[in-house]
Design an enzyme around this catalytic site. Structure first.
Site, PDB file in Angstrom:
ATOM      1  N   ILE A  17      30.466  46.574  75.355  1.00 25.18           N
ATOM      2  CA  ILE A  17      31.121  47.433  74.359  1.00 25.18           C
ATOM      3  C   ILE A  17      30.122  48.138  73.456  1.00 25.18           C
ATOM      4  O   ILE A  17      30.518  48.972  72.634  1.00 25.18           O
ATOM      5  CB  ILE A  17      32.120  46.632  73.508  1.00 25.18           C
ATOM      6  N   GLY A  21      18.766  50.366  71.624  1.00 24.44           N
ATOM      7  CA  GLY A  21      17.427  50.278  72.180  1.00 24.44           C
ATOM      8  C   GLY A  21      16.939  48.852  72.336  1.00 24.44           C
ATOM      9  O   GLY A  21      16.059  48.581  73.150  1.00 24.44           O
ATOM     10  N   MET A  22      17.503  47.912  71.548  1.00 23.07           N
ATOM     11  CA  MET A  22      16.984  46.549  71.551  1.00 23.07           C
ATOM     12  C   MET A  22      17.975  45.514  72.060  1.00 23.07           C
ATOM     13  O   MET A  22      17.614  44.353  72.223  1.00 23.07           O
ATOM     14  CB  MET A  22      16.528  46.165  70.140  1.00 23.07           C
ATOM     15  N   GLY A  23      19.221  45.907  72.304  1.00 26.97           N
ATOM     16  CA  GLY A  23      20.162  44.895  72.731  1.00 26.97           C
ATOM     17  C   GLY A  23      21.481  45.464  73.211  1.00 26.97           C
ATOM     18  O   GLY A  23      21.687  46.678  73.251  1.00 26.97           O
ATOM     19  N   LYS A  40      26.178  39.352  71.176  1.00 21.72           N
ATOM     20  CA  LYS A  40      25.065  40.300  71.080  1.00 21.72           C
ATOM     21  C   LYS A  40      23.848  39.676  71.742  1.00 21.72           C
ATOM     22  O   LYS A  40      23.448  38.561  71.393  1.00 21.72           O
ATOM     23  CB  LYS A  40      24.776  40.616  69.613  1.00 21.72           C
ATOM     24  N   ASP A 141      19.610  48.389  55.562  1.00 24.06           N
ATOM     25  CA  ASP A 141      19.914  49.342  56.639  1.00 24.06           C
ATOM     26  C   ASP A 141      21.401  49.673  56.633  1.00 24.06           C
ATOM     27  O   ASP A 141      22.036  49.746  57.684  1.00 24.06           O
ATOM     28  CB  ASP A 141      19.490  48.774  57.993  1.00 24.06           C
TER      29      ASP A 141
END
Length: 322
Positions: A17, A21-23, A40, A141
């Site tokens: 879903i 870039g990392m996961g 995740k 973030d």
């Protein structure tokens, strides 16, 4: 990872879903408890040359698990489990039925959200930030992609991967890299851009101002051609008032967004609880129960104009730049 994979003999992956870039994020079933969850997974790094970078990513991922698991608030995504399976780090979270604000904005094709929706989202995010800041955690973030709006209207903050703990500043600096600005350019505070060691909870309030500006006008405050230009805008340029891009915006909301976007932390609201209080007072103002027809429209108040826009599909702001 692939659909059907079983992690730790318990979490059965069903559907991809989300991917970054990392996961990856998978819809899954916890077969031990019979409940739906989100899993995740951190992508493994394939080359030895990237081993140092991989260690940093893994530590950030572990940090996200620890930070999020320590938070117990309706406005923060719940973490159920964390571990490693066949060399892949995984994080098990509640499965959220909704969309993040980036997806919401994409669905509107650059149109801003109705003012009552903006106020509702803002008040919920501010309340969640007030809680996390009280725990000594700065998100660092905050952006539309990290704010989920659920089908029942509730809002949750996600992704604490680069959060800073108030008692843990030295460790966080090593983790993010000394002198390296961490965050997403369109939503970074001026003090983040300089990788200032004095970053505190008021940096999140600036980022909240950027998010509110975008969902109010259809574009972030500095929607410029490249990342460096955006960063310079945050550092050096006073943003145009949101009301210049959206006629009929309530003065109180316009003023709050500009207060959040003050360059100096001391010039912003000093805590998220105050922001939530200002928003609650705005929302308490009475709205008419009936909405006039959208015919020749220039004189309509903001609440009627939003309804007319939703009915007729017209714009009050330019679309987001490509």
């Amino acid at each position: 990872m692939a659909a059907g994979a079983l992690i730790q003999g318990r979490y059965r992956l069903q559907e991809l879903i989300g991917r970054g870039g990392m996961g990856e994020v998978w819809r899954a079933v916890d077969e031990s408890l019979g409940r739906k969850v989100a899993v995740k997974c951190l992508k493994p790094v394939s080359t030895s040359a990237d081993a140092g970078f991989a260690r940093v990513l893994q530590e950030r991922f572990r940090r996200e698990a620890r930070v999020a698991a320590a938070l117990q608030h309706r406005g923060v995504t719940v973490v159920h489990d964390f571990g490693e399976h066949d060399g892949v780090l995984y994080l098990v979270m509640e499965l959220l039925d909704g969309r993040n604000l980036l997806q919401v904005l994409q669905d509107t094709q650059g149109n801003p959200l109705p003012v009552p929706d903006v106020m509702d989202i803002a008040e919920q995010v501010a309340a969640a930030l007030a809680y996390t800041h009280a725990q000594g955690i700065v998100h660092r973030d905050l952006k539309p992609a990290n704010i989920m709006r659920l089908s029942d209207g509730s809002v949750k903050i996600c992704d604490f991967g680069i959060a800073r703990l108030g008692h843990d500043i030295g460790f966080t600096s090593r983790l993010t890299g000394t002198g390296v600005a961490m965050g997403t350019p369109h939503y970074m505070s001026p003090e983040q851009i300089g990788a200032d060691e004095e970053i505190d909870h008021r940096s999140d309030l600036y980022s909240l101002g950027c998010v509110l500006y975008e969902i109010t006008t259809g574009a972030p405050p500095f929607d410029l051609g490249d990342a460096w230009a955006v960063l310079v805008g945050h550092r050096d340029t006073v943003p145009e008032p949101p009301s210049t891009h959206r006629a009929g915006l309530p003065d109180e909301l316009n003023r709050l967004i500009l207060d959040l976007l003050a360059k100096a932390p001391d010039d912003r609201p000093q805590n998220a609880a105050d922001v939530a209080g200002r928003l609650k007072a705005m929302r308490a103002a009475p709205f008419p129960t009936s909405v006039p027809a959208p015919a020749p429209d220039a004189g309509l108040p903001f609440w009627a104009r939003d309804s007319a826009l939703r009915a007729g599909g017209r714009r009050t702001t330019a679309p987001r730049a490509a």
